[in-house]
Design a protein around this motif. Sequence first.
Motif, short mmCIF file in Angstrom:
data_model
loop_
_atom_site.label_atom_id
_atom_site.label_comp_id
_atom_site.label_asym_id
_atom_site.label_seq_id
_atom_site.Cartn_x
_atom_site.Cartn_y
_atom_site.Cartn_z
N VAL A 43 2.16 -9.24 -4.68
CA VAL A 43 3.13 -8.25 -4.57
C VAL A 43 4.19 -8.13 -5.67
CG1 VAL A 43 5.22 -7.37 -3.28
CG2 VAL A 43 3.32 -8.26 -1.92
N CYS A 44 4.50 -9.50 -5.99
CA CYS A 44 5.40 -9.60 -7.32
C CYS A 44 4.72 -9.27 -8.48
CB CYS A 44 5.94 -10.92 -7.32
SG CYS A 44 6.99 -11.62 -6.07
N VAL A 45 3.42 -9.68 -8.64
CA VAL A 45 2.92 -9.01 -10.08
C VAL A 45 2.37 -7.65 -9.77
CG1 VAL A 45 0.59 -9.35 -11.10
CG2 VAL A 45 1.86 -11.57 -9.94
N VAL A 46 2.09 -7.22 -8.68
CA VAL A 46 1.79 -5.57 -8.80
C VAL A 46 3.03 -4.94 -8.96
CG1 VAL A 46 1.10 -3.67 -7.17
CG2 VAL A 46 -0.26 -5.97 -7.32
N VAL A 47 4.21 -4.92 -8.56
CA VAL A 47 5.38 -4.38 -8.71
C VAL A 47 5.62 -4.45 -10.22
CG1 VAL A 47 7.83 -4.19 -8.24
CG2 VAL A 47 6.41 -4.50 -6.40
N VAL A 235 7.51 9.64 4.56
CA VAL A 235 7.28 9.29 5.89
C VAL A 235 6.45 8.25 6.06
CG1 VAL A 235 6.04 10.38 8.22
CG2 VAL A 235 7.66 11.89 6.55
N LYS A 236 5.47 7.86 5.40
CA LYS A 236 4.51 6.56 5.17
C LYS A 236 5.36 5.50 5.06
CE LYS A 236 -0.21 8.60 4.39
NZ LYS A 236 -1.25 8.58 3.30
N THR A 237 6.44 5.62 4.21
CA THR A 237 7.10 4.46 3.89
C THR A 237 7.97 3.97 4.83
OG1 THR A 237 7.10 5.21 1.35
CG2 THR A 237 8.78 3.64 2.14
N ILE A 291 -0.11 -7.81 3.86
CA ILE A 291 -1.26 -7.00 4.74
C ILE A 291 -0.70 -5.68 5.07
CG2 ILE A 291 -2.77 -7.21 6.69
CD1 ILE A 291 -2.46 -10.09 6.60
N ILE A 292 0.65 -5.47 5.60
CA ILE A 292 0.98 -4.46 6.01
C ILE A 292 1.25 -3.42 4.65
CG2 ILE A 292 3.09 -3.13 6.94
CD1 ILE A 292 3.68 -5.64 8.48
N TYR A 296 -0.64 0.41 4.18
CA TYR A 296 0.19 1.77 4.24
C TYR A 296 0.42 2.12 3.02
CZ TYR A 296 0.68 1.45 9.44
OH TYR A 296 0.41 1.38 10.82
N ASN A 297 0.21 1.53 1.92
CA ASN A 297 0.81 1.90 0.55
C ASN A 297 -0.49 2.03 -0.37
OD1 ASN A 297 2.07 2.05 -2.15
ND2 ASN A 297 3.89 1.35 -1.12
N ALA A 298 -0.59 3.20 -0.75
CA ALA A 298 -1.95 3.54 -1.51
C ALA A 298 -1.60 2.92 -2.90
CB ALA A 298 -2.15 5.10 -1.78
N ASN A 299 -0.46 3.07 -3.45
CA ASN A 299 0.21 2.78 -4.77
C ASN A 299 -0.07 1.05 -4.88
OD1 ASN A 299 0.34 5.17 -5.91
ND2 ASN A 299 2.77 4.86 -5.39
N PHE A 300 -0.07 0.37 -3.74
CA PHE A 300 -0.11 -0.98 -3.69
C PHE A 300 -1.53 -1.41 -4.07
CE2 PHE A 300 -0.47 -5.08 -1.43
CZ PHE A 300 0.24 -5.68 -2.29
N ARG A 301 -2.34 -0.55 -3.17
CA ARG A 301 -3.76 -0.87 -3.30
C ARG A 301 -4.28 -0.56 -4.61
NH1 ARG A 301 -3.67 1.79 1.81
NH2 ARG A 301 -4.67 3.55 0.83
#
Length: 380
Positions: A43-47, A235-237, A291-292, A296-301
């Motif tokens: 998470v930290c690396v992706v952001v 809304v997804k957020t 995992i969540i 729910y987050n396409a940008n994270f994927r």
Amino acid sequence: MATMNSTDVHDWQDPYRTSTNVILEMLTLCIMWIGCVFGNTLVCVVVYRSRRMQSTTNYFVVSLAWADLLVAFFCMPFIASRVVTEEWIFGDFMCKIVRFLQILAPGSTVYVLLAIAFDRFYTIIYPLSFKVTRGKAKQMIAGSWLFAAIIASPSFYLYGAVTSDYPPGTILCNTYIPRSVGAIIYSVFIFLIIFLVPVVIILVVYIRIFKYIWTVGVGGRTFQRTMNTVPRTKVKTIKMLSIVNIFYFLSWAPFIFVQLWFACSHSTYINPTVYVAVTWVSFASSVSNPIIYSCYNANFRRGCKEVFCMSNMRCYRSNTYAITTASRFGKKNHIGVVDMSNGNGHYRASTPTKTFDRDSKGDKKMAWPLAARPGPDTYL
């Protein structure tokens, strides 16, 4: 987060505990530790790498990841050591430090979740009256950690390594606060300020948000929305953050209630298997957040694929998608100053703006050539 009177409560010296129980508990904890460290580091690396992920909400998400990593490195290993050795081998000072950090991590998480709720509330319902900028987000995060540290500071007085009477001479680090008036007051205070009050406030805020998104008032009457004016991404957020809150508070609720029960009851015994179970469930919240996000987050994927070189970007710089003269990529690579030939002579664009103007001086050529049939690796 809590402590146990080691001279009264023989939680780790139970004669009915078998090696099979310990092996299963350690195997489960190892799996959770790997998932927590890997997921929250990702998470930290992706952001950090993806500019599209560097929003105010994701600043809060990174803070949650750091709190979960704190749990992974300063909660799980020490509890695992006590489960295996059935004693505390790290000294009195380290016992106080560990207990302090074990209150700091969930406390900071709760207040960051509270800050996220207010951020989403004003972003969705009152977008023009108040805006949480990046600077304000950093201040809210710092305030959350500072307030949690103040709440956790009594642990230096209440916790410590003590000598147990069973077996004689065994050194243990308190897991629950020794029974006293101060212990009851502090346990109730922790229950109210870290659990009950934040739960109520967050619940009220998200109910207001969901009512605003899915209902609209016309002439004093409330109808269900047919055309949602709130963007689908927001809304997804909201849905994602709601699940994060629900899972976090449900996973920590058993541990909080066991702590409160022990401080207020007259019992001097807690089944060690029950204690390990509620502790492991609380640790599960540190594994669940990545995992969540991925669900729910396409940008994270997309950011995860770029980190592991699985996308069409093929490990290009994470910010090359924003090719503008103001971006770091554009400045470093001099985007906007290129040579173009119009057939009659050599022409150099005088400004970056004209470079991207395809109609400049009647020239219809693009700033750089593209293949007639772009391959699968072309990124547009």
